[in-house]
Scaffold this active site. Structure first.
Site, PDB file in Angstrom:
ATOM      1  N   LYS A 181       0.867  -1.181   0.000  1.00  0.00           N
ATOM      2  CA  LYS A 181       0.000   0.000   0.000  1.00  0.00           C
ATOM      3  C   LYS A 181       0.902   1.229   0.000  1.00  0.00           C
ATOM      4  O   LYS A 181       1.564   1.518   0.990  1.00  0.00           O
ATOM      5  CB  LYS A 181      -0.903   0.051   1.229  1.00  0.00           C
ATOM      6  CG  LYS A 181      -1.952   1.151   1.101  1.00  0.00           C
ATOM      7  CD  LYS A 181      -2.659   1.449   2.408  1.00  0.00           C
ATOM      8  CE  LYS A 181      -1.957   2.485   3.240  1.00  0.00           C
ATOM      9  NZ  LYS A 181      -1.776   3.804   2.590  1.00  0.00           N
ATOM     10  N   GLU A 257      10.230   1.018  10.065  1.00  0.00           N
ATOM     11  CA  GLU A 257      11.166   2.138   9.861  1.00  0.00           C
ATOM     12  C   GLU A 257      10.404   3.407  10.177  1.00  0.00           C
ATOM     13  O   GLU A 257       9.492   3.787   9.434  1.00  0.00           O
ATOM     14  CB  GLU A 257      11.660   2.167   8.416  1.00  0.00           C
ATOM     15  CG  GLU A 257      12.518   0.985   8.016  1.00  0.00           C
ATOM     16  CD  GLU A 257      13.830   0.919   8.754  1.00  0.00           C
ATOM     17  OE1 GLU A 257      14.194   1.884   9.457  1.00  0.00           O
ATOM     18  OE2 GLU A 257      14.494  -0.122   8.649  1.00  0.00           O
ATOM     19  N   CYS A 291      13.326  11.074   6.586  1.00  0.00           N
ATOM     20  CA  CYS A 291      13.401  10.553   7.955  1.00  0.00           C
ATOM     21  C   CYS A 291      14.724  10.862   8.620  1.00  0.00           C
ATOM     22  O   CYS A 291      14.778  11.109   9.814  1.00  0.00           O
ATOM     23  CB  CYS A 291      13.150   9.051   7.946  1.00  0.00           C
ATOM     24  SG  CYS A 291      14.248   8.169   6.838  1.00  0.00           S
ATOM     25  N   GLU A 388       9.521  15.601  15.691  1.00  0.00           N
ATOM     26  CA  GLU A 388       9.918  15.510  14.289  1.00  0.00           C
ATOM     27  C   GLU A 388       9.069  16.529  13.515  1.00  0.00           C
ATOM     28  O   GLU A 388       7.843  16.413  13.479  1.00  0.00           O
ATOM     29  CB  GLU A 388       9.659  14.102  13.753  1.00  0.00           C
ATOM     30  CG  GLU A 388      10.142  13.929  12.328  1.00  0.00           C
ATOM     31  CD  GLU A 388       9.832  12.554  11.739  1.00  0.00           C
ATOM     32  OE1 GLU A 388       8.696  12.090  11.885  1.00  0.00           O
ATOM     33  OE2 GLU A 388      10.741  11.958  11.132  1.00  0.00           O
TER      34      GLU A 388
HETATM   35  P1  NAD Z   1       2.372   8.001   8.118  1.00  0.00           P
HETATM   36  O1  NAD Z   1       2.754   7.155   9.272  1.00  0.00           O
HETATM   37  O2  NAD Z   1       1.315   9.008   8.299  1.00  0.00           O
HETATM   38  O3  NAD Z   1       1.893   7.078   6.904  1.00  0.00           O
HETATM   39  C1  NAD Z   1       2.743   6.082   6.354  1.00  0.00           C
HETATM   40  C2  NAD Z   1       1.898   5.030   5.687  1.00  0.00           C
HETATM   41  O4  NAD Z   1       1.189   4.307   6.689  1.00  0.00           O
HETATM   42  C3  NAD Z   1       0.836   5.577   4.734  1.00  0.00           C
HETATM   43  O5  NAD Z   1       0.746   4.689   3.640  1.00  0.00           O
HETATM   44  C4  NAD Z   1      -0.432   5.543   5.588  1.00  0.00           C
HETATM   45  O6  NAD Z   1      -1.603   5.427   4.823  1.00  0.00           O
HETATM   46  C5  NAD Z   1      -0.197   4.304   6.418  1.00  0.00           C
HETATM   47  N1  NAD Z   1      -0.839   4.271   7.728  1.00  0.00           N
HETATM   48  C6  NAD Z   1      -1.090   5.300   8.563  1.00  0.00           C
HETATM   49  N2  NAD Z   1      -1.652   4.844   9.703  1.00  0.00           N
HETATM   50  C7  NAD Z   1      -1.739   3.493   9.594  1.00  0.00           C
HETATM   51  C8  NAD Z   1      -2.222   2.461  10.439  1.00  0.00           C
HETATM   52  N3  NAD Z   1      -2.721   2.716  11.653  1.00  0.00           N
HETATM   53  N4  NAD Z   1      -2.153   1.184  10.003  1.00  0.00           N
HETATM   54  C9  NAD Z   1      -1.631   0.896   8.795  1.00  0.00           C
HETATM   55  N5  NAD Z   1      -1.176   1.835   7.940  1.00  0.00           N
HETATM   56  C10 NAD Z   1      -1.215   3.125   8.339  1.00  0.00           C
HETATM   57  O7  NAD Z   1       3.739   8.642   7.586  1.00  0.00           O
HETATM   58  P2  NAD Z   1       3.937   9.645   6.380  1.00  0.00           P
HETATM   59  O8  NAD Z   1       3.467  10.990   6.815  1.00  0.00           O
HETATM   60  O9  NAD Z   1       3.436   9.054   5.117  1.00  0.00           O
HETATM   61  O10 NAD Z   1       5.550   9.650   6.260  1.00  0.00           O
HETATM   62  C11 NAD Z   1       6.353  10.434   7.066  1.00  0.00           C
HETATM   63  C12 NAD Z   1       6.924   9.620   8.206  1.00  0.00           C
HETATM   64  O11 NAD Z   1       7.635   8.501   7.683  1.00  0.00           O
HETATM   65  C13 NAD Z   1       7.921  10.395   9.014  1.00  0.00           C
HETATM   66  O12 NAD Z   1       7.709  10.155  10.387  1.00  0.00           O
HETATM   67  C14 NAD Z   1       9.272   9.818   8.568  1.00  0.00           C
HETATM   68  O13 NAD Z   1      10.301   9.961   9.507  1.00  0.00           O
HETATM   69  C15 NAD Z   1       8.907   8.397   8.318  1.00  0.00           C
HETATM   70  N6  NAD Z   1       9.879   7.759   7.422  1.00  0.00           N
HETATM   71  C16 NAD Z   1      10.795   6.902   7.970  1.00  0.00           C
HETATM   72  C17 NAD Z   1      11.773   6.320   7.163  1.00  0.00           C
HETATM   73  C18 NAD Z   1      12.818   5.383   7.750  1.00  0.00           C
HETATM   74  O14 NAD Z   1      13.522   4.719   6.984  1.00  0.00           O
HETATM   75  N7  NAD Z   1      12.941   5.315   9.079  1.00  0.00           N
HETATM   76  C19 NAD Z   1      11.791   6.600   5.793  1.00  0.00           C
HETATM   77  C20 NAD Z   1      10.844   7.474   5.265  1.00  0.00           C
HETATM   78  C21 NAD Z   1       9.876   8.056   6.105  1.00  0.00           C
END
Ligand code: NAD
Length: 485
Positions: A181, A257, A291, A388
């Site tokens: 997804k 991650e 991130c 963050e």
């Molecule tokens: P997010 O957590 O809002 O969403 C990420 C994904 O998870 C989306 O596809 C969303 O639809 C889905 N999602 C949200 N809640 C969910 C749930 N309860 N169950 C299942 N799926 C769910 O994050 P975002 O705003 O898309 O991305 C930014 C975040 O991602 C930042 O915190 C960033 O640090 C992190 N990030 C981490 C890495 C890493 O390698 N550590 C890399 C890239 C981004």
């Protein structure tokens, strides 16, 4: 010549068992570069996720993917990487139209590196095996390594192609099928990558993409009994919700991650120009929406003013541009909601007495663009330092001694990355051991193309690793076998 959003064919359907599956459109996808609604995408229901999982299981069975000669998997993945490179232009446009990635960066950076990483993981397939172990003379013991089956992958919006690659490549190389997804805000490039996988000869059904949100579709994946492992990249908040949901719906392994708030520790013997380059590269690419952003600059007092001045000058020259512009400019913030959140944290810090060195406001430009921002004199408890921000905002704190630097660098919850700048080799070696992070970069900042280095956080920044050998082995599980002779 860059293509405009209106010239692109945007698929707004799931990709299951090798074909596009139409569904009721429900969510707007918005271009952050100018706020236009590009299209509406469906939100996969539990039944639709079920269909994708069933397709993945069926494909594993009929294709014999896990049991193929590993070289055959390698070959198919190499063909996929070749096609991804050949389609770089289209992929980059599909990426840029709805995300913060400028089209030229996506084409020459994200796509190229993703193809490289697919090849990197493809090469593990016939090289990583199990172990014969020492047992008593009357028996033969070995540890077999097997794929999990179906990996449920969930990706964020900030680097959609790269994140889809990080999830799918090691999973497929290790013999699994995938139900992915992508973020509801950036669905198009992952869909096209899935289509290319079938064109490359990866059996249809091994790569499935379901569109949807984190309320309905995400939990339908993580809680599905046919998903054998969850691989998630996103916020710590969503990671925690997924852990809870998985615990309630049936235990399964997971790689998470998550977020970060990485420190950049600068000593007064550091090369100031090189350090200023790294600090800028540590926070401004993708408008700070990555991130590993080095968002907390922690600098030895004697050079604080000189460094702040250099950085302010560098921050001030950036100009925004739509992600599809021929010349890349400063990147947009993914949404107006996120921009308002960034500005709220900055203004709260200023109201608390922090000093705005530069930035602190949106650009006077259509679309969601926020100025590169540097804030000094922040307190350690300020949300600008603890949360963050996921925007082009760096805070500046000063220290006198090494111990003070380490105290400021240690975040109470996050531990994704850390940067360290010094010419003193002994200090560098000493402090790399003290920094609490999954990755430490010294006199540089940012990933290289050494894909063998795993990436992943400590503490609330995550569980397990992407990239490296770890990401391949994380997609397989072991079985201990003991045979009496
Ligand atoms: P997010 O957590 O809002 O969403 C990420 C994904 O998870 C989306 O596809 C969303 O639809 C889905 N999602 C949200 N809640 C969910 C749930 N309860 N169950 C299942 N799926 C769910 O994050 P975002 O705003 O898309 O991305 C930014 C975040 O991602 C930042 O915190 C960033 O640090 C992190 N990030 C981490 C890495 C890493 O390698 N550590 C890399 C890239 C981004």
């Amino acid at each position: 010549m860059s293509r405009r959003p209106d010239d692109l064919m945007l698929r707004a359907a799931h990709f299951i068992a090798g074909t596009y599956v139409e569904d009721t459109p429900q969510l707007d996808v918005i271009a952050p570069s100018d706020g236009r609604v590009l299209t509406r995408i469906p939100v996969a229901s539990a039944a639709m996720v079920d269909r994708a999982v069933a397709a993945a299981r069926a494909a594993l069975g009929t294709s014999g993917w896990a049991g193929l000669t590993p070289r055959d998997r390698t070959r198919a993945l190499h063909r996929w990487a070749d096609l991804i490179e050949a389609e770089a232009d289209t992929l980059a446009h599909l990426e840029a139209v709805c995300s913060s990635r400028p089209v030229s960066h996506a084409a020459t950076g994200d796509v190229v590196v993703t193809a490289e990483q697919i090849r990197f993981f493809a090469e593990f397939a016939d090289k990583e095996g199990g172990d014969l172990v020492p047992t008593g003379a009357g028996s033969l013991g070995f540890i077999a390594s097997e794929p999990y089956g179906v990996i449920g992958a969930i990706a964020p919006w900030n680097f959609p192609i790269s994140m889809a690659g990080w999830k799918m490549a090691p999973a497929l190389a290790a013999g699994n099928a995938v139900v992915l997804k992508p973020s509801e805000m950036t669905p198009f490039s992952a869909l096209y990558m899935a289509e290319l996988s079938v064109r490359a000869g990866i059996p249809a059904g091994l790569v499935n993409v379901v569109l949807g949100d984190g309320v309905t579709t995400g939990p339908a994946i993580t809680g599905h009994p046919g998903i054998d492992k969850v691989s998630f990249t996103g916020s710590t908040r969503a990671g925690a919700a997924i852990m809870e949901h998985v615990a309630r719906t049936g235990i399964k392994p997971m790689t998470l991650e998550l977020g970060g708030k990485s420190p950049m520790v600068v000593f007064d013997d550091a090369d100031l120009d090189l350090t200023a380059d790294c600090l800028e590269r540590g926070i401004l690419p993708n408008a700070g929406q990555f991130c590993v952003a080095g968002s907390r600059i922690i600098v030895q007092r004697g050079i604080a003013d000189a460094l702040a001045e250099r950085l302010a000058a560098r921050f001030a020259v950036h100009r925004p541009a739509a992600t599809w512009a021929d010349q890349p400019g400063f990147c947009p913030i993914i949404s107006e909601t996120q921009l308002a959140r960034i500005d709220g944290i900055v203004q709260a810090a200023v109201a608390e007495g922090a000093r705005l060195v530069t930035g602190g406001a949106r650009f006077d430009h259509p679309g969601s663009f926020y100025r590169p921002t540097l804030i000094r004199d922040v307190t350690a408890a300020s949300p600008a330092v603890t949360q963050e921000i996921f925007g082009p905002v760096a805070t500046f704190q000063t220290f006198d001694t090494e111990d003070e630097a380490m105290e400021l660098a240690a975040h109470p919850t996050y531990g994704l990355c850390a940067g360290l700048f010094t010419r003193d080799l002994s200090r560098a070696l000493r402090l790399t051991r003290r920094l609490q992070a999954g990755t430490v970069w010294v006199n540089r900042y940012g990933r290289s193309r050494d894909h063998i280095l795993p990436t992943g956080g400590w503490k609330a920044s995550g569980l397990g690793k992407d990239l490296g050998r770890e990401a391949y082995t994380a997609n397989r599980r072991t079985k201990s076998v003991l045979i009496d002779i």
